[in-house]
Design a protein around this motif. Structure first.
Motif, PDB file in Angstrom:
ATOM      1  N   ALA A 178       2.322  10.900  32.032  1.00 14.14           N
ATOM      2  CA  ALA A 178       1.843  11.887  30.850  1.00 14.14           C
ATOM      3  C   ALA A 178       3.001  13.028  30.861  1.00 14.14           C
ATOM      4  N   GLY A 179       4.187  12.781  31.295  1.00 13.78           N
ATOM      5  CA  GLY A 179       5.087  14.103  31.506  1.00 13.78           C
ATOM      6  C   GLY A 179       6.168  14.455  30.350  1.00 13.78           C
ATOM      7  N   LEU A 180       6.625  15.208  30.315  1.00 14.88           N
ATOM      8  CA  LEU A 180       7.816  15.632  29.350  1.00 14.88           C
ATOM      9  C   LEU A 180       9.166  14.782  30.190  1.00 14.88           C
ATOM     10  N   VAL A 181       9.996  14.280  29.269  1.00 12.67           N
ATOM     11  CA  VAL A 181      10.959  13.529  29.721  1.00 12.67           C
ATOM     12  C   VAL A 181      12.384  14.377  29.272  1.00 12.67           C
ATOM     13  N   ALA A 182      12.585  14.510  28.218  1.00 14.87           N
ATOM     14  CA  ALA A 182      13.660  15.332  27.638  1.00 14.87           C
ATOM     15  C   ALA A 182      13.297  16.106  26.341  1.00 14.87           C
ATOM     16  N   VAL A 183      13.956  17.192  26.208  1.00 18.80           N
ATOM     17  CA  VAL A 183      14.052  18.088  25.007  1.00 18.80           C
ATOM     18  C   VAL A 183      15.548  17.875  24.413  1.00 18.80           C
ATOM     19  N   ASP A 184      15.900  17.387  23.448  1.00 15.39           N
ATOM     20  CA  ASP A 184      17.278  17.565  23.102  1.00 15.39           C
ATOM     21  C   ASP A 184      17.161  18.045  21.641  1.00 15.39           C
ATOM     22  N   GLY A 185      17.422  19.485  21.403  1.00 12.78           N
ATOM     23  CA  GLY A 185      17.325  19.950  19.981  1.00 12.78           C
ATOM     24  C   GLY A 185      15.795  19.525  19.592  1.00 12.78           C
ATOM     25  N   GLU A 186      15.592  18.993  18.473  1.00 12.01           N
ATOM     26  CA  GLU A 186      14.510  18.754  17.638  1.00 12.01           C
ATOM     27  C   GLU A 186      13.843  17.375  18.287  1.00 12.01           C
ATOM     28  N   LEU A 187      14.651  16.594  19.189  1.00 12.44           N
ATOM     29  CA  LEU A 187      14.228  15.186  19.350  1.00 12.44           C
ATOM     30  C   LEU A 187      13.309  15.595  21.012  1.00 12.44           C
ATOM     31  N   VAL A 188      12.310  15.190  21.127  1.00 16.43           N
ATOM     32  CA  VAL A 188      11.559  15.455  22.028  1.00 16.43           C
ATOM     33  C   VAL A 188      10.825  14.096  22.804  1.00 16.43           C
ATOM     34  N   THR A 189      11.155  13.682  23.921  1.00 19.38           N
ATOM     35  CA  THR A 189      10.820  12.487  24.523  1.00 19.38           C
ATOM     36  C   THR A 189       9.672  13.006  25.598  1.00 19.38           C
ATOM     37  N   VAL A 190       8.647  12.047  25.328  1.00 17.59           N
ATOM     38  CA  VAL A 190       7.512  12.349  26.324  1.00 17.59           C
ATOM     39  C   VAL A 190       6.864  11.049  26.931  1.00 17.59           C
ATOM     40  N   GLN A 191       6.116  10.932  27.982  1.00 15.07           N
ATOM     41  CA  GLN A 191       5.699   9.644  28.411  1.00 15.07           C
ATOM     42  C   GLN A 191       4.388   9.358  27.682  1.00 15.07           C
ATOM     43  N   GLY A 192       4.159   8.117  27.342  1.00 15.64           N
ATOM     44  CA  GLY A 192       3.298   7.553  26.353  1.00 15.64           C
ATOM     45  C   GLY A 192       1.703   8.387  26.491  1.00 15.64           C
ATOM     46  N   GLY A 193       1.370   8.480  27.886  1.00 17.86           N
ATOM     47  CA  GLY A 193       0.063   8.901  28.277  1.00 17.86           C
ATOM     48  C   GLY A 193      -0.225  10.344  28.024  1.00 17.86           C
ATOM     49  N   MET A 194       0.822  11.012  27.473  1.00 15.58           N
ATOM     50  CA  MET A 194       0.562  12.471  27.324  1.00 15.58           C
ATOM     51  C   MET A 194      -0.478  12.815  26.174  1.00 15.58           C
ATOM     52  N   PRO A 195      -1.465  13.645  26.528  1.00 10.50           N
ATOM     53  CA  PRO A 195      -2.399  14.020  25.545  1.00 10.50           C
ATOM     54  C   PRO A 195      -1.685  14.892  24.479  1.00 10.50           C
ATOM     55  N   LEU A 196      -1.890  14.512  23.061  1.00 13.58           N
ATOM     56  CA  LEU A 196      -1.714  15.626  22.203  1.00 13.58           C
ATOM     57  C   LEU A 196      -1.633  16.899  22.227  1.00 13.58           C
ATOM     58  N   SER A 197      -2.659  17.562  22.908  1.00 16.48           N
ATOM     59  CA  SER A 197      -2.845  18.898  23.318  1.00 16.48           C
ATOM     60  C   SER A 197      -1.677  19.381  24.252  1.00 16.48           C
ATOM     61  N   THR A 198      -1.384  18.677  25.425  1.00 20.31           N
ATOM     62  CA  THR A 198      -0.415  18.986  26.236  1.00 20.31           C
ATOM     63  C   THR A 198       0.982  18.861  25.289  1.00 20.31           C
ATOM     64  N   LEU A 199       1.011  17.885  24.505  1.00 21.02           N
ATOM     65  CA  LEU A 199       2.305  17.693  23.756  1.00 21.02           C
ATOM     66  C   LEU A 199       2.345  19.227  22.770  1.00 21.02           C
ATOM     67  N   ASN A 200       1.456  19.404  22.274  1.00 20.94           N
ATOM     68  CA  ASN A 200       1.494  20.799  21.357  1.00 20.94           C
ATOM     69  C   ASN A 200       2.148  22.029  22.065  1.00 20.94           C
ATOM     70  N   THR A 201       1.364  22.356  23.408  1.00 24.63           N
ATOM     71  CA  THR A 201       1.751  23.335  24.297  1.00 24.63           C
ATOM     72  C   THR A 201       3.228  23.295  24.640  1.00 24.63           C
ATOM     73  N   ILE A 202       3.665  22.105  24.870  1.00 23.02           N
ATOM     74  CA  ILE A 202       4.903  22.104  25.353  1.00 23.02           C
ATOM     75  C   ILE A 202       5.854  22.280  24.117  1.00 23.02           C
ATOM     76  N   LEU A 203       5.608  21.674  22.983  1.00 29.00           N
ATOM     77  CA  LEU A 203       6.569  21.990  21.942  1.00 29.00           C
ATOM     78  C   LEU A 203       6.541  23.416  21.432  1.00 29.00           C
ATOM     79  N   ALA A 204       5.378  24.006  21.665  1.00 24.95           N
ATOM     80  CA  ALA A 204       5.121  25.609  21.119  1.00 24.95           C
ATOM     81  C   ALA A 204       6.160  26.163  22.262  1.00 24.95           C
ATOM     82  N   GLU A 205       6.161  25.998  23.284  1.00 21.57           N
ATOM     83  CA  GLU A 205       6.778  26.622  24.564  1.00 21.57           C
ATOM     84  C   GLU A 205       8.483  26.533  24.054  1.00 21.57           C
ATOM     85  N   HIS A 206       8.823  25.277  23.482  1.00 19.03           N
ATOM     86  CA  HIS A 206      10.380  24.940  23.102  1.00 19.03           C
ATOM     87  C   HIS A 206      10.587  25.766  21.598  1.00 19.03           C
ATOM     88  N   GLY A 207       9.695  26.158  20.981  1.00 13.07           N
ATOM     89  CA  GLY A 207       9.810  26.567  19.807  1.00 13.07           C
ATOM     90  C   GLY A 207       9.614  25.613  18.643  1.00 13.07           C
TER      91      GLY A 207
END
Ligand code: FAD
Length: 432
Positions: A72-101
């Motif tokens: 459920a982890g973050l794999v990579a952020v490449d500009g607006e392309l964000v790669t995550v593991q499939g088991g990541m909850p959307l709540s975690t995704l949203n927090t991580i995305l916000a941290e990256h603007g």
């Protein structure tokens, strides 16, 4: 037959699906490939489960249940392309995305689903310029039934299948999402007459990024919600107002109303009218994911149908007749949302502008005659049921609703010829 030592009982969020199955909890892609190869070699099946938020039996395992919460982890952020593991909850995704603007361009009502689970069933929000969450997917990495790790991007012939794959094509280990710069929404929510809502939709849709409404059964009243992008977060909901509206009234008070209605069904039309009259207007700003998603603590069962957008008034007319003739009362408001077309073969919105009509019943209340009646109306209008919400269609009937149904089946035959990833639900909706 003896039950395996690590077999465990599982139930979904709506508590209408359960099963006992042997549990797999891989922590790496290598472990997934080993477990999938073993299953394929020994003629066993694996069903991956995300957060268990589907009402259908789509995530029910009858042999081995694979939980992917360790992936459920973050794999990579490449500009607006964000790669995550499939088991990541959307709540975690949203927090991580916000941290990256960054942010997801659109979201549904809640953020408890996993990324893989959400895209696999065609999870969507509302907004005529948006389609399912899967339409933001730029790449999917799957472990397929032969234990291979395959990354599918837009140039792969399987790409229109793997983004909404119903869990039938393999284990999604990574997903690359095309995100957008973080944005602020101005939310405007107000009670209105249903007729006025229907009359205003064509005017509001172009002016607002996201429009939806809730219609209260046995009344002509609705709650309209319009969200549009703004530059300043200058009207945030106070903590108390946020808690009062989104938690206390929407969950605690609503739970009490539902419990009374279930115990004394004759009170339901009055409760519905009182609830609708008690609605108030509010306007506020907030970060996109905080406006889109809110906690849902009152349990319910749900069916949601997509129909061509122009068919919405006909469905609502028929719904009023269904309410009048059902042998029981309907407590939950009907939720109506809108999306634009996409090109994903099993996306509900494939190739057309859609209206989504979601019908619910409080947990434990009767629902099947209601849902079947709504399904009959929507099916006749070319409707497509949400894969994660209750419905009664089978493969023969769904083939008529999805122009690329057979193309999807061909990909399934290629990626999972021995049906390692099937279950009873998939046998029903796709064929065995
Ligand atoms: C309270 C509530 C609110 C909801 N709101 C909305 C909404 O606003 N909009 C909407 O469209 N839907 C909504 N849903 C439905 C929900 O979004 C979908 O059912 C979604 O699929 C659930 O995600 P999940 O992670 O719980 O997946 P699960 O239900 O656990 O699984 C769904 C499917 O995904 C597959 N899957 C999961 N993980 C993987 C993986 N790693 N690899 C391969 N396959 C996998 C499973 O095998 C199964 O086929 C709501 C549901 C609830 C209970």
């Amino acid at each position: 037959m003896t039950t395996p030592v690590n077999a465990r009982r599982w139930t979904n969020w709506g508590r209408n699906q359960e099963s006992i199955a042997e549990v797999l909890t891989p922590g790496s892609i290598d472990e997934v490939t080993t477990q999938v190869k073993q299953a394929a070699e020994t003629g066993r099946r694996i069903k991956v489960v995300g957060s268990g938020h589907s009402f259908t039996a789509i995530a029910v395992a009858d042999d081995q249940r694979m939980f992917v919460h360790r992936m459920a982890g973050l794999v990579a952020v490449d500009g607006e392309l964000v790669t995550v593991q499939g088991g990541m909850p959307l709540s975690t995704l949203n927090t991580i995305l916000a941290e990256h603007g960054l942010a997801m361009p659109n979201l549904g009502d809640i953020d408890a689903q996993t990324v893989a689970g959400a895209i696999s069933t065609g999870t969507h929000g509302t907004g005529i310029a948006y389609s399912t969450l899967a339409s933001s997917v730029e790449a999917v990495t799957l472990v397929t039934a032969n234990g291979q790790v395959e990354r599918y991007t837009a140039d792969a012939p399987e790409f229109p299948a793997v983004r909404v794959g119903l869990g039938a094509l393999g284990v999604i280990v990574e997903v690359t999402l095309r995100c957008v710069p973080a944005f602020i929404l101005l939310a405007d929510e107000r009670p209105m007459l249903l007729d006025d809502v229907l009359a205003g939709l064509d005017e509001w849709m172009p002016e607002n990024d996201h429009v939806e409404f809730f219609w209260y059964p046995y009344t002509n009243r609705a709650q309209l919600k319009r969200n549009r992008k703004v530059t300043e977060n200058d009207r945030p909901l106070g903590r108390f107002r946020g808690w009062l509206d989104d938690d206390f009234l929407s969950n605690t008070v609503w739970q009490g109303i539902c419990a009374v209605g279930r115990r004394i069904p004759a009170t339901v039309p009055t409760l519905s009218a009182v609830s609708a009259r008690g609605l108030s207007a509010r306007t506020y700003t907030g970060r996109s994911h905080e406006v889109f998603c809110s906690p849902r603590k009152v349990k319910f069962t749900e069916m949601e149908y997509e129909v061509p957008r122009a068919a919405l008034p006909e469905v609502l007319d028929e719904l009023a007749k269904i309410f009048a003739r059902l042998p029981f009362k309907v407590q939950f408001p009907v939720e109506v949302r809108f999306t634009g077309p996409d090109d994903i073969w099993l996306s509900h919105g494939y190739g057309r502008e859609s209206a989504y009509i979601a019908v619910h019943q409080y947990i434990g209340a009767p629902y099947e005659p209601y849902f079947r009646a709504v399904e009959e109306v929507c099916t006749a209008l070319g409707g497509r049921p949400h894969w994660g919400k209750l419905h009664y269609r089978d493969a023969a009937s769904l083939r008529t609703a999805y122009p690329r149904f057979d193309d999807f089946l061909a990909v399934r035959d290629r990626l999972d010829p021995d049906r390692v990833f099937t279950n009873d639900y998939l046998n029903r909706v796709l064929g065995a």
